[in-house]
Design a protein around this motif. Sequence first.
Motif, PDB file in Angstrom:
ATOM      1  N   LEU A 212       0.812  -1.215   0.000  1.00 30.09           N
ATOM      2  CA  LEU A 212       0.000   0.000   0.000  1.00 30.09           C
ATOM      3  C   LEU A 212       0.851   1.274   0.000  1.00 30.09           C
ATOM      4  O   LEU A 212       0.687   2.133  -0.867  1.00 30.09           O
ATOM      5  N   ILE A 213       1.741   1.382   0.980  1.00 34.96           N
ATOM      6  CA  ILE A 213       2.471   2.642   1.151  1.00 34.96           C
ATOM      7  C   ILE A 213       3.493   2.865   0.043  1.00 34.96           C
ATOM      8  O   ILE A 213       3.523   3.933  -0.580  1.00 34.96           O
ATOM      9  N   VAL A 214       4.327   1.861  -0.236  1.00 40.77           N
ATOM     10  CA  VAL A 214       5.359   2.035  -1.275  1.00 40.77           C
ATOM     11  C   VAL A 214       4.748   2.305  -2.656  1.00 40.77           C
ATOM     12  O   VAL A 214       5.176   3.240  -3.340  1.00 40.77           O
ATOM     13  N   PRO A 215       3.725   1.555  -3.106  1.00 44.75           N
ATOM     14  CA  PRO A 215       3.131   1.895  -4.404  1.00 44.75           C
ATOM     15  C   PRO A 215       2.473   3.274  -4.421  1.00 44.75           C
ATOM     16  O   PRO A 215       2.545   3.985  -5.433  1.00 44.75           O
ATOM     17  N   ALA A 216       1.833   3.660  -3.323  1.00 51.12           N
ATOM     18  CA  ALA A 216       1.196   4.986  -3.287  1.00 51.12           C
ATOM     19  C   ALA A 216       2.244   6.096  -3.380  1.00 51.12           C
ATOM     20  O   ALA A 216       2.072   7.058  -4.146  1.00 51.12           O
ATOM     21  N   VAL A 217       3.320   5.971  -2.629  1.00 50.04           N
ATOM     22  CA  VAL A 217       4.385   6.975  -2.681  1.00 50.04           C
ATOM     23  C   VAL A 217       5.044   6.976  -4.060  1.00 50.04           C
ATOM     24  O   VAL A 217       5.340   8.039  -4.620  1.00 50.04           O
ATOM     25  N   SER A 218       5.248   5.797  -4.613  1.00 43.55           N
ATOM     26  CA  SER A 218       5.860   5.698  -5.939  1.00 43.55           C
ATOM     27  C   SER A 218       4.980   6.351  -7.008  1.00 43.55           C
ATOM     28  O   SER A 218       5.484   7.107  -7.858  1.00 43.55           O
ATOM     29  N   CYS A 219       3.692   6.066  -6.983  1.00 40.09           N
ATOM     30  CA  CYS A 219       2.790   6.683  -7.964  1.00 40.09           C
ATOM     31  C   CYS A 219       2.717   8.187  -7.772  1.00 40.09           C
ATOM     32  O   CYS A 219       2.674   8.940  -8.750  1.00 40.09           O
ATOM     33  N   ALA A 220       2.709   8.632  -6.520  1.00 45.22           N
ATOM     34  CA  ALA A 220       2.697  10.067  -6.264  1.00 45.22           C
ATOM     35  C   ALA A 220       3.964  10.724  -6.805  1.00 45.22           C
ATOM     36  O   ALA A 220       3.907  11.801  -7.417  1.00 45.22           O
ATOM     37  N   ALA A 221       5.105  10.079  -6.624  1.00 46.18           N
ATOM     38  CA  ALA A 221       6.363  10.625  -7.140  1.00 46.18           C
ATOM     39  C   ALA A 221       6.363  10.631  -8.670  1.00 46.18           C
ATOM     40  O   ALA A 221       6.785  11.616  -9.299  1.00 46.18           O
ATOM     41  N   LEU A 222       5.872   9.550  -9.275  1.00 41.44           N
ATOM     42  CA  LEU A 222       5.809   9.505 -10.742  1.00 41.44           C
ATOM     43  C   LEU A 222       4.871  10.579 -11.290  1.00 41.44           C
ATOM     44  O   LEU A 222       5.186  11.248 -12.286  1.00 41.44           O
ATOM     45  N   LEU A 223       3.728  10.750 -10.647  1.00 41.86           N
ATOM     46  CA  LEU A 223       2.792  11.779 -11.094  1.00 41.86           C
ATOM     47  C   LEU A 223       3.363  13.180 -10.889  1.00 41.86           C
ATOM     48  O   LEU A 223       3.173  14.066 -11.728  1.00 41.86           O
ATOM     49  N   ALA A 224       4.075  13.376  -9.773  1.00 41.03           N
ATOM     50  CA  ALA A 224       4.696  14.685  -9.528  1.00 41.03           C
ATOM     51  C   ALA A 224       5.755  14.991 -10.578  1.00 41.03           C
ATOM     52  O   ALA A 224       5.827  16.112 -11.089  1.00 41.03           O
ATOM     53  N   ILE A 225       6.549  14.006 -10.925  1.00 41.01           N
ATOM     54  CA  ILE A 225       7.549  14.204 -11.987  1.00 41.01           C
ATOM     55  C   ILE A 225       6.854  14.485 -13.306  1.00 41.01           C
ATOM     56  O   ILE A 225       7.254  15.376 -14.056  1.00 41.01           O
ATOM     57  N   TYR A 226       5.803  13.749 -13.582  1.00 40.08           N
ATOM     58  CA  TYR A 226       5.071  13.908 -14.845  1.00 40.08           C
ATOM     59  C   TYR A 226       4.471  15.312 -14.964  1.00 40.08           C
ATOM     60  O   TYR A 226       4.529  15.929 -16.017  1.00 40.08           O
TER      61      TYR A 226
ATOM     62  N   LEU B 287       6.560   2.945 -19.695  1.00 35.21           N
ATOM     63  CA  LEU B 287       7.554   3.242 -18.668  1.00 35.21           C
ATOM     64  C   LEU B 287       6.865   3.568 -17.342  1.00 35.21           C
ATOM     65  O   LEU B 287       7.263   3.060 -16.290  1.00 35.21           O
ATOM     66  N   PHE B 288       5.834   4.386 -17.394  1.00 35.97           N
ATOM     67  CA  PHE B 288       5.079   4.703 -16.175  1.00 35.97           C
ATOM     68  C   PHE B 288       4.521   3.430 -15.556  1.00 35.97           C
ATOM     69  O   PHE B 288       4.658   3.196 -14.354  1.00 35.97           O
ATOM     70  N   LEU B 289       3.909   2.591 -16.372  1.00 33.65           N
ATOM     71  CA  LEU B 289       3.313   1.348 -15.886  1.00 33.65           C
ATOM     72  C   LEU B 289       4.376   0.428 -15.295  1.00 33.65           C
ATOM     73  O   LEU B 289       4.184  -0.150 -14.223  1.00 33.65           O
ATOM     74  N   THR B 290       5.503   0.302 -15.962  1.00 32.37           N
ATOM     75  CA  THR B 290       6.573  -0.574 -15.485  1.00 32.37           C
ATOM     76  C   THR B 290       7.128  -0.095 -14.149  1.00 32.37           C
ATOM     77  O   THR B 290       7.319  -0.894 -13.224  1.00 32.37           O
ATOM     78  N   LEU B 291       7.395   1.197 -14.028  1.00 32.95           N
ATOM     79  CA  LEU B 291       7.910   1.726 -12.772  1.00 32.95           C
ATOM     80  C   LEU B 291       6.905   1.548 -11.636  1.00 32.95           C
ATOM     81  O   LEU B 291       7.282   1.245 -10.499  1.00 32.95           O
ATOM     82  N   ALA B 292       5.648   1.718 -11.938  1.00 29.84           N
ATOM     83  CA  ALA B 292       4.617   1.544 -10.910  1.00 29.84           C
ATOM     84  C   ALA B 292       4.516   0.080 -10.490  1.00 29.84           C
ATOM     85  O   ALA B 292       4.415  -0.229  -9.297  1.00 29.84           O
ATOM     86  N   ILE B 293       4.559  -0.849 -11.436  1.00 24.25           N
ATOM     87  CA  ILE B 293       4.459  -2.276 -11.110  1.00 24.25           C
ATOM     88  C   ILE B 293       5.668  -2.730 -10.309  1.00 24.25           C
ATOM     89  O   ILE B 293       5.540  -3.490  -9.350  1.00 24.25           O
ATOM     90  N   VAL B 294       6.854  -2.268 -10.684  1.00 26.12           N
ATOM     91  CA  VAL B 294       8.059  -2.663  -9.952  1.00 26.12           C
ATOM     92  C   VAL B 294       7.971  -2.219  -8.494  1.00 26.12           C
ATOM     93  O   VAL B 294       8.427  -2.925  -7.592  1.00 26.12           O
ATOM     94  N   SER B 295       7.345  -1.079  -8.247  1.00 24.58           N
ATOM     95  CA  SER B 295       7.222  -0.606  -6.864  1.00 24.58           C
ATOM     96  C   SER B 295       6.249  -1.446  -6.049  1.00 24.58           C
ATOM     97  O   SER B 295       6.264  -1.379  -4.819  1.00 24.58           O
ATOM     98  N   ALA B 296       5.421  -2.238  -6.698  1.00 23.85           N
ATOM     99  CA  ALA B 296       4.386  -2.982  -5.985  1.00 23.85           C
ATOM    100  C   ALA B 296       4.665  -4.476  -5.875  1.00 23.85           C
ATOM    101  O   ALA B 296       3.869  -5.201  -5.294  1.00 23.85           O
TER     102      ALA B 296
END
Length: 174
Positions: free
Chosen positions: A82-96, A112-121
């Motif tokens: 829960l926490i790591v994927p949420a923080v990761s998606c928030a960081a990816l969206l902030a960069i985007y 690339l967005f999808l891959t980075l998000a999946i790796v975090s989860a």
Amino acid sequence: MCAVAVVVVSPVQKALLAEGTYVHTLWLAIDTCGDACIPLTLLGLGGQLRLQLTPRTDATGPATSASEQKRGVVLVLVGRFLIVPAVSCAALLAIYVYVPGLVPLLRSDPVLFLTLAIVSATPPAINLMTVAQQMGVYEAEAAAILSCAYAVGVLALSVEVSIFLWLASLIHST
């Protein structure tokens, strides 16, 4: 660098990796070992889990109660799924949104967005068990975390990948 040259330069690749050469036989042996690596690791993990279920007289590492162990497993799973994927998606969206020039490929490639998000989860690596065994502490806890993480991971990853696909389609459709 030599490996890249062998694979990229076609005449060198044909000379060294042609069927019937010694290097081709070595290549097949390495490939076979690579194919067996994950099943052997899972077999080792299963054996370690079995050993953890049998009572031992020589306790290794600090003793933890059953409730502390359950609490620790739940905390690790909540953090990992829960926490790591949420923080990761928030960081990816902030960069985007706020720093699009930092990673331009993130704006142009939804995969690339999808891959980075999946790796975090993904669940914690089996290397956790190896480290616990080498250090001689928290082996039972590591085994419990891994078995629970892979059981919970099936459902959690299904939900998370659906959310990640929705997010990727949402940000790349505009």
